[in-house]
Motif scaffolding. Structure first.
Motif, PDB file in Angstrom:
ATOM      1  N   UNK A 136       1.226  -1.085   0.088  1.00 38.02           N
ATOM      2  CA  UNK A 136      -0.025   0.071   0.112  1.00 38.02           C
ATOM      3  C   UNK A 136       0.887   1.648   0.044  1.00 38.02           C
ATOM      4  N   UNK A 137       1.879   1.512   0.640  1.00 44.81           N
ATOM      5  CA  UNK A 137       3.167   2.491   0.806  1.00 44.81           C
ATOM      6  C   UNK A 137       3.331   2.420  -0.892  1.00 44.81           C
ATOM      7  N   UNK A 138       3.680   1.401  -1.701  1.00 43.06           N
ATOM      8  CA  UNK A 138       3.976   1.909  -2.668  1.00 43.06           C
ATOM      9  C   UNK A 138       2.863   2.059  -3.972  1.00 43.06           C
ATOM     10  N   UNK A 139       1.887   1.689  -3.388  1.00 42.02           N
ATOM     11  CA  UNK A 139       0.898   2.089  -4.413  1.00 42.02           C
ATOM     12  C   UNK A 139       0.763   3.467  -4.371  1.00 42.02           C
ATOM     13  N   UNK A 140       0.739   4.343  -2.846  1.00 44.38           N
ATOM     14  CA  UNK A 140       0.327   5.545  -2.904  1.00 44.38           C
ATOM     15  C   UNK A 140       1.770   6.070  -3.144  1.00 44.38           C
ATOM     16  N   UNK A 141       2.777   5.388  -2.929  1.00 45.23           N
ATOM     17  CA  UNK A 141       4.039   6.815  -3.340  1.00 45.23           C
ATOM     18  C   UNK A 141       4.034   6.705  -5.385  1.00 45.23           C
ATOM     19  N   UNK A 142       3.820   5.598  -5.931  1.00 42.48           N
ATOM     20  CA  UNK A 142       3.991   5.103  -7.122  1.00 42.48           C
ATOM     21  C   UNK A 142       2.922   5.004  -8.488  1.00 42.48           C
ATOM     22  N   UNK A 143       1.664   4.872  -7.718  1.00 41.50           N
ATOM     23  CA  UNK A 143       0.569   4.798  -8.266  1.00 41.50           C
ATOM     24  C   UNK A 143       0.364   3.029  -8.363  1.00 41.50           C
ATOM     25  N   UNK A 144      -0.885   3.251  -9.088  1.00 37.75           N
ATOM     26  CA  UNK A 144      -1.060   1.672  -8.687  1.00 37.75           C
ATOM     27  C   UNK A 144      -1.001   1.084 -10.017  1.00 37.75           C
ATOM     28  N   UNK A 145      -1.025   2.102 -10.491  1.00 37.50           N
ATOM     29  CA  UNK A 145      -0.768   1.173 -13.130  1.00 37.50           C
ATOM     30  C   UNK A 145       0.295   0.343 -12.941  1.00 37.50           C
ATOM     31  N   UNK A 146       1.008  -0.064 -13.634  1.00 37.95           N
ATOM     32  CA  UNK A 146       2.036  -0.851 -14.337  1.00 37.95           C
ATOM     33  C   UNK A 146       3.177   0.439 -14.549  1.00 37.95           C
ATOM     34  N   UNK A 147       4.410   0.043 -14.135  1.00 40.76           N
ATOM     35  CA  UNK A 147       5.721   0.821 -14.846  1.00 40.76           C
ATOM     36  C   UNK A 147       6.410  -0.348 -15.352  1.00 40.76           C
ATOM     37  N   UNK A 148       7.177   0.647 -16.158  1.00 38.95           N
ATOM     38  CA  UNK A 148       7.844  -0.705 -17.087  1.00 38.95           C
ATOM     39  C   UNK A 148       9.465   0.432 -17.351  1.00 38.95           C
TER      40      UNK A 148
END
Lengths: 268, 294
Positions: B110-122
């Motif tokens: 959840x912390x990572x989702x908060x920091x980087x968002x839920x979308x896929x990163x490449x």
């Protein structure tokens, strides 16, 4: 076995415990316990279950910090040191229940006892050109202690496949492979057959005779205590009730009554 | 036939990487006797650490890899210090520690989702062109995954086989309280286990995220695969973890050949249950005496 001419011989150790107290909540496990284990002697700690004997070993071995009091090895205060630092001061401990590493071979169980030495430092580990010689040396040292307890022929078997008695012998071999000067033996003959008990007693006796080890022994088997002990402390409800020679303690009427449930002139 | 061979090849490549995260799980499970759910968090953290170093900070590849490994080791040490070690000192049951480990995973995701968002990163890898071997097509990143996966797993395997310190890590799983009695610093050894596990998971995470990207919730998938591989192969043998991971990955890949990608988890867990029913110690595990079995 280590000869007296070995330059790596370990200095003998005298253990002194002064006014040690330990409580768990309202339960007083130890109260003002004072004892001395002299060099080259077997000092037995006897007493009923719950008397505080194993707790005292925990305090000496660093597993428990005392509420008050001090523990000295050759006059050096080691109170509160972590168990691995106590072990590195040449204190070996054999637990009441059998404890081996079942997934390792019998020889590897012994070799774990060599790991803290300098020949396992990063520098020596990376010296790959000496790896074969080191391996041979380790194996020879492990085999020496396995021969001592009569398990050399089982060196490559998984330790978990040994019988209970053999596992106890392996645990003893591993502890003496640490080259201790002081051994804390917690019921070394518990649940052993009479033949295995005799073997264990003979091994302990030879350790004292040949290596001048100081031994603190917790034991309920009075035959074993009579065979081995030079001096006895009788603990009762966390305190040293009586101490002295075998005759002074085992023939003390209060000890006979409190511990053995005997009265008058009944034989032990 | 070509499809079968291609899927088999893909399965082997996936297996090579799976061996790493299975070993990352296996080391902690074997040494701590804790079901290391936080490995999923470790995986996600390593993916995003790599993303941070390689894409956001635009570090050169070698530096990005070193930075990711360093951050992952710190993260693993933090889990040990903040969660596993306090529970160990309190003598808590493995069930309690497992729940705490699950908590770590949920919090970190959840912390990572908060920091980087839920979308896929490449991560731009610039290694896209494929190479064809006898009709089988592999991307260069797949080849990298295969060789790095096999190479790192084998190198650690040699260390496990010949490094005497690894004997202590194995011994820790059976009798942790005995190690200090033998003069060994248990807490430092625990830190070593977490660090080794963290590095192995981080390498796998970098290889996978470089290929297919990442999102904050990928951890559970790799945790399940890694843990199943360890139990499938046998918890007591390092090589069995790798064999379990390879077999499972190949099975999953071939399941696509006969069924569809939706059924790969069914195949994985079906095979696990079947194997454990007949060999509770795993395919390559060692059977124990009744007295040892706990």
């Amino acid at each position: 076995m280590q000869s007296n001419s070995d330059p790596r011989i370990i200095q003998p150790v005298e253990l002194r415990v002064e006014n040690v107290a330990k409580s768990f909540g309202s339960f007083v496990a130890l109260q003002n316990v004072n004892l001395t284990c002299k060099v080259g002697q077997v000092t037995a700690l006897v007493g009923p279950n719950g008397a505080g004997k194993t707790t005292l070993f925990h305090v000496i071995g660093g597993n428990l910090a005392p509420d008050s009091g001090r523990v000295f090895l050759n006059g050096m205060d080691v109170t509160g040191l972590p168990p691995y630092k106590i072990a590195r001061r040449h204190v070996g401990r054999l637990f009441q229940d059998v404890r081996v590493f079942p997934a390792l071979s019998v020889a590897e169980n012994i070799e774990v006892a060599f790991l803290h030495r300098s020949d396992y430092s990063l520098a020596t580990t990376l010296a790959w050109w000496r790896a074969e010689a080191r391996e041979k040396d380790r194996r020879e040292r492990a085999m020496k202690w396995l021969e001592f307890v009569g398990l050399a022929d089982k060196a490559d078997e998984p330790a978990g496949e040994l019988s209970y008695g053999q596992q106890k012998l392996l645990a003893l071999a591993r502890i003496v492979a640490l080259r201790p000067a002081l051994l804390l033996l917690d019921e070394p003959t518990a649940a052993l057959s009479p033949a295995m008990t005799k073997k264990m007693v003979d091994l302990i006796r030879s350790l004292v005779a040949e290596q001048k080890l100081t031994i603190a022994l917790i034991e309920h088997n009075m035959g074993v205590v009579r065979d081995l002990a030079d001096y006895i402390y009788f603990l009762h409800e966390g305190t040293v009730h009586t101490h002295g020679t075998q005759k002074e303690v085992l023939e003390n009427p209060a000890v006979r009554e409190l511990y053995m449930g005997l009265s008058g002139g009944m034989a032990i | 036939m070509n499809l079968f061979a291609q899927l088999l090849g893909n399965g082997i490549v996936q297996g090579a990487v799976a061996m790493l995260y299975a070993a990352g799980f296996g080391f902690v499970y074997r040494s701590f006797r804790v079901f290391h759910i936080a490995m999923g968090a470790q995986f996600v953290f390593s993916c995003y650490a790599f993303y941070l170093c390689a894409t956001m900070l635009r570090l050169p590849l070698a530096l990005a890899v070193c930075g990711t490994l360093a951050l992952s080791v710190l993260f693993a040490a933090a889990i040990e210090w903040a969660v596993y070690r306090p529970f160990f000192h309190k003598g808590c049951s493995s069930g309690v520690v497992m729940i705490a480990s699950l908590g770590v995973m949920i919090v970190v995701e959840n912390l990572i989702a908060l920091a980087f968002g839920n979308e896929v990163k490449t991560i731009s890898n610039q290694l896209e062109p494929s190479i064809v071997f006898s009709g089988l097509r592999f991307t260069r990143i797949q080849l990298l995954q295969f060789f790095v996966g096999i190479g790192v797993f084998a190198a650690v395997g040699v260390a496990v086989r010949f490094g005497k310190w690894f004997k202590a890590l194995w011994a820790m799983g059976d009798q942790p309280e005995l190690l200090p009695v033998l003069g060994l610093p248990l807490m430092r050894l625990r830190l070593l286990v977490m660090s080794i596990g963290g590095i192995l998971v981080a390498i796998a995470a970098m290889l996978i995220s470089w290929d297919i990207g990442m999102d904050p919730h990928v951890g559970m998938h790799y945790l399940l695969l890694g843990s199943v591989a360890v139990f499938f192969g046998g918890t007591d043998r390092y090589w069995a973890w790798g064999a379990g991971a390879m077999l499972l990955s190949v099975l999953q890949s071939l399941a696509v050949w006969k069924f569809s990608a939706r059924w790969t988890d069914l195949v994985t867990f079906g095979v696990l249950i079947f194997v454990l029913l007949f060999r509770p110690q795993g395919l390559f595990g060692v059977s124990k005496r009744l007295e040892e079995a706990k």
